[in-house]
Design a protein around this motif. Structure first.
Motif, short mmCIF file in Angstrom:
data_model
loop_
_atom_site.label_atom_id
_atom_site.label_comp_id
_atom_site.label_asym_id
_atom_site.label_seq_id
_atom_site.Cartn_x
_atom_site.Cartn_y
_atom_site.Cartn_z
N ILE A 1 1.28 -1.65 -0.06
CA ILE A 1 0.05 0.13 -0.03
C ILE A 1 0.93 1.53 -0.04
CG2 ILE A 1 -1.29 1.14 1.23
CD1 ILE A 1 -2.81 -1.33 2.68
N SER A 2 2.00 1.35 0.48
CA SER A 2 2.32 2.22 0.85
C SER A 2 3.79 2.49 0.05
CB SER A 2 3.20 2.52 2.14
OG SER A 2 4.19 1.10 2.52
N SER A 3 4.10 1.60 -0.62
CA SER A 3 4.85 1.81 -1.88
C SER A 3 4.19 2.03 -3.07
CB SER A 3 5.67 0.43 -1.55
OG SER A 3 5.52 -0.77 -2.11
N GLY A 4 3.26 2.48 -3.41
CA GLY A 4 2.42 2.51 -4.46
C GLY A 4 3.01 3.37 -5.83
N HIS A 5 2.28 3.82 -6.72
CA HIS A 5 2.82 5.12 -7.99
C HIS A 5 1.68 5.90 -7.26
CE1 HIS A 5 3.52 7.28 -11.11
NE2 HIS A 5 4.49 6.47 -11.32
N ALA A 6 2.63 7.27 -7.35
CA ALA A 6 1.79 8.16 -6.78
C ALA A 6 1.23 8.59 -7.75
CB ALA A 6 2.84 9.36 -7.09
N MET A 7 0.90 8.05 -8.74
CA MET A 7 -0.38 7.88 -9.69
C MET A 7 -1.78 7.57 -8.94
SD MET A 7 -2.35 9.75 -12.21
CE MET A 7 -0.84 10.28 -13.17
N VAL A 8 -1.42 6.56 -9.07
CA VAL A 8 -2.32 5.48 -8.38
C VAL A 8 -3.16 6.61 -6.79
CG1 VAL A 8 -3.49 3.28 -6.23
CG2 VAL A 8 -1.43 3.63 -8.06
N SER A 9 -2.73 7.52 -6.21
CA SER A 9 -2.97 8.24 -4.70
C SER A 9 -3.35 9.42 -5.27
CB SER A 9 -1.63 8.80 -3.95
OG SER A 9 -1.02 7.72 -3.15
N VAL A 10 -2.91 10.01 -6.41
CA VAL A 10 -4.22 10.96 -7.19
C VAL A 10 -4.80 11.25 -7.75
CG1 VAL A 10 -3.90 13.03 -9.22
CG2 VAL A 10 -2.06 11.81 -8.34
N LEU A 11 -5.31 9.48 -8.49
CA LEU A 11 -6.25 9.47 -9.09
C LEU A 11 -7.59 8.96 -7.88
CD1 LEU A 11 -4.95 6.61 -12.25
CD2 LEU A 11 -5.96 9.20 -11.83
N SER A 12 -6.94 7.86 -7.08
CA SER A 12 -7.88 7.98 -5.43
C SER A 12 -8.25 9.21 -4.91
CB SER A 12 -7.06 7.11 -4.47
OG SER A 12 -6.59 6.25 -4.37
#
Length: 416
Positions: A39-50
């Motif tokens: 969870i904590s090492s995912g791509h930053a794009m996943v955070s933005v899309l979340s």
């Protein structure tokens, strides 16, 4: 000696059925650690899309609470334009008022009035960032620090006690109160690290239980005038902090933004240096990646657990200090945490446990707090919508494959 040699196939290779053994099942700690690392090492794009997904779902809830939208839905087949216009007005009005209350108030007559929302956002972001750093640092070492509430309470109580029980000059009083809060938070979190290192106790259970212990300890202290209760009062609250221990306002008396923001920025710089430029930070990251491999490499895993929790507790303790010595509560109360201890988990996850990411996430959640009030008052939208959006962000961040599937991003390849 009558040892028999097992037959081998004609090609000379050993029989796989006789030489391979099933891998031992992973224990619960390993599963937790692997899930956290994913969870904590995912791509930053996943955070933005979340965040995008959370606001999209929030838009649907805004529409559901709007009376005009619901009424136009009743005759959508006859006049669909009415429904779409009402839906646009509802969503645009909600999010524009959120922006106006969090970033820039274009309707204000003065420049000070225009930037006031941004200063309120930064004021809310400071404790969120500090607590998020404490949670995120523990995450990097493979530990779940769910005890932010208790660490904030103990730190706030210690800082408040120094504030009301001592009469010192400002240059001594304020640093001493801040130090007392950091030490209290560090010791409270250090208990968790010590139990983890010595007994293997699961930090999630221990931190949650210590939250309750801290709450009732602080409540007891606030109910006794010999400890923290304000003189002549029957309410569980301390006296207001004296001026010599209040965090100074950094933009003057016209704004509520105080030096807690400076503490947050210094903490971000410290954690960045710790993780990226120090031997201790390297050990923390190595233990978080694989404690068995770290132990084989000569790293004292138990000591790393204790040290990372001590530092994490000091950082979360600064958030408690911010609440007590800042302009939010200006005193100790049993509700000084204000949910920040648990919001910090979301901030750390959204920031991918990276200092700069946590700072950005703290500002985002500070904006949601500051703008949510304005959105609720000006548009009549329940303030709980903001809480739902925050919860949805956590949900989508915790499920990277779902986000990738919705936006048709390539799935992360499984590692052997």
């Amino acid at each position: 000696m009558n040892d028999q040699v097992e037959p081998t196939p004609a090609d000379g290779t050993p029989d796989a059925a006789t030489t391979t053994e099933p891998a031992p099942p992973a224990n619960d700690d390993q599963r937790w650690r692997e899930a956290l690392r994913d969870i904590s090492s995912g791509h930053a794009m996943v955070s933005v899309l979340s965040i995008v997904l959370a606001f999209a779902v929030g838009s649907i809830m805004i529409l559901a609470t709007d009376e005009q939208v619901r009424s136009s839905l009743g005759y959508i087949t006859a006049r669909p334009s009415d429904f779409f216009q009402a839906a646009w007005d509802s969503v645009w009005g909600a999010y524009s008022s959120l922006f106006q209350g969090a970033i820039w108030n274009g309707d204000a007559a003065t420049f000070q009035g225009k930037i006031r929302p941004l200063t309120e956002t930064l004021k809310f972001a400071a404790p969120l960032t500090l607590a998020g750093l404490g949670v995120g640092l523990a995450f990097r070492a493979g530990l779940f620090n769910i005890g932010g509430q208790g660490q904030m309470l103990m730190a706030g109580a210690a800082a408040g006690w120094v504030g009301v029980s001592m009469d010192l000059p400002f240059v001594i009083h304020l640093p001493l109160a801040i130090l007392a809060g950091m030490v209290a938070g560090a010791l409270w979190a250090g208990i968790v690290g010590l139990l983890k290192a010595r007994t293997g106790a699961h930090e999630v259970i221990v931190t949650i239980m210590l939250n309750y212990v801290a709450y009732y300890l602080v409540f007891f202290a606030l109910s006794r005038q010999a400890l923290l209760q304000a003189p002549g009062s029957t309410n569980p609250k301390s006296a207001a902090m004296p001026d010599s221990v209040i965090l100074p306002k950094i933009l003057g008396d016209s704004f509520n933004l105080h030096a807690g923001l400076i503490l947050a920025l210094l903490a971000v710089a410290f954690v960045w240096w710790l993780l990226n430029s120090s031997a201790m930070g390297y050990r923390f990251r190595a233990v978080g990646e694989n404690p068995d491999a770290a132990r084989a490499a000569g790293i004292d895993v138990g000591r790393s657990y204790v040290m990372v929790m001590v530092i994490a507790g000091a950082l979360v303790g600064l958030a408690g200090v911010n609440q007590v010595l800042g302009t939010v509560t200006s005193g100790v109360a049993s509700d000084l945490d204000a949910g920040i201890g648990f919001d910090a988990i979301t901030v750390a996850l959204l920031g991918r446990s990276r200092p700069l990411g946590i700072l950005a996430a703290g500002i985002l959640f500070g904006a949601l707090k500051a703008g949510g009030f304005v959105m609720s008052v000006s548009e009549g939208i329940p303030i709980d919508i903001v809480l739902v959006i925050q919860s949805l962000i956590v949900l989508f961040i915790a499920a990277p494959p779902l986000v990738r599937a919705i936006f048709r991003l390539p799935q992360k390849e499984a590692t052997a």
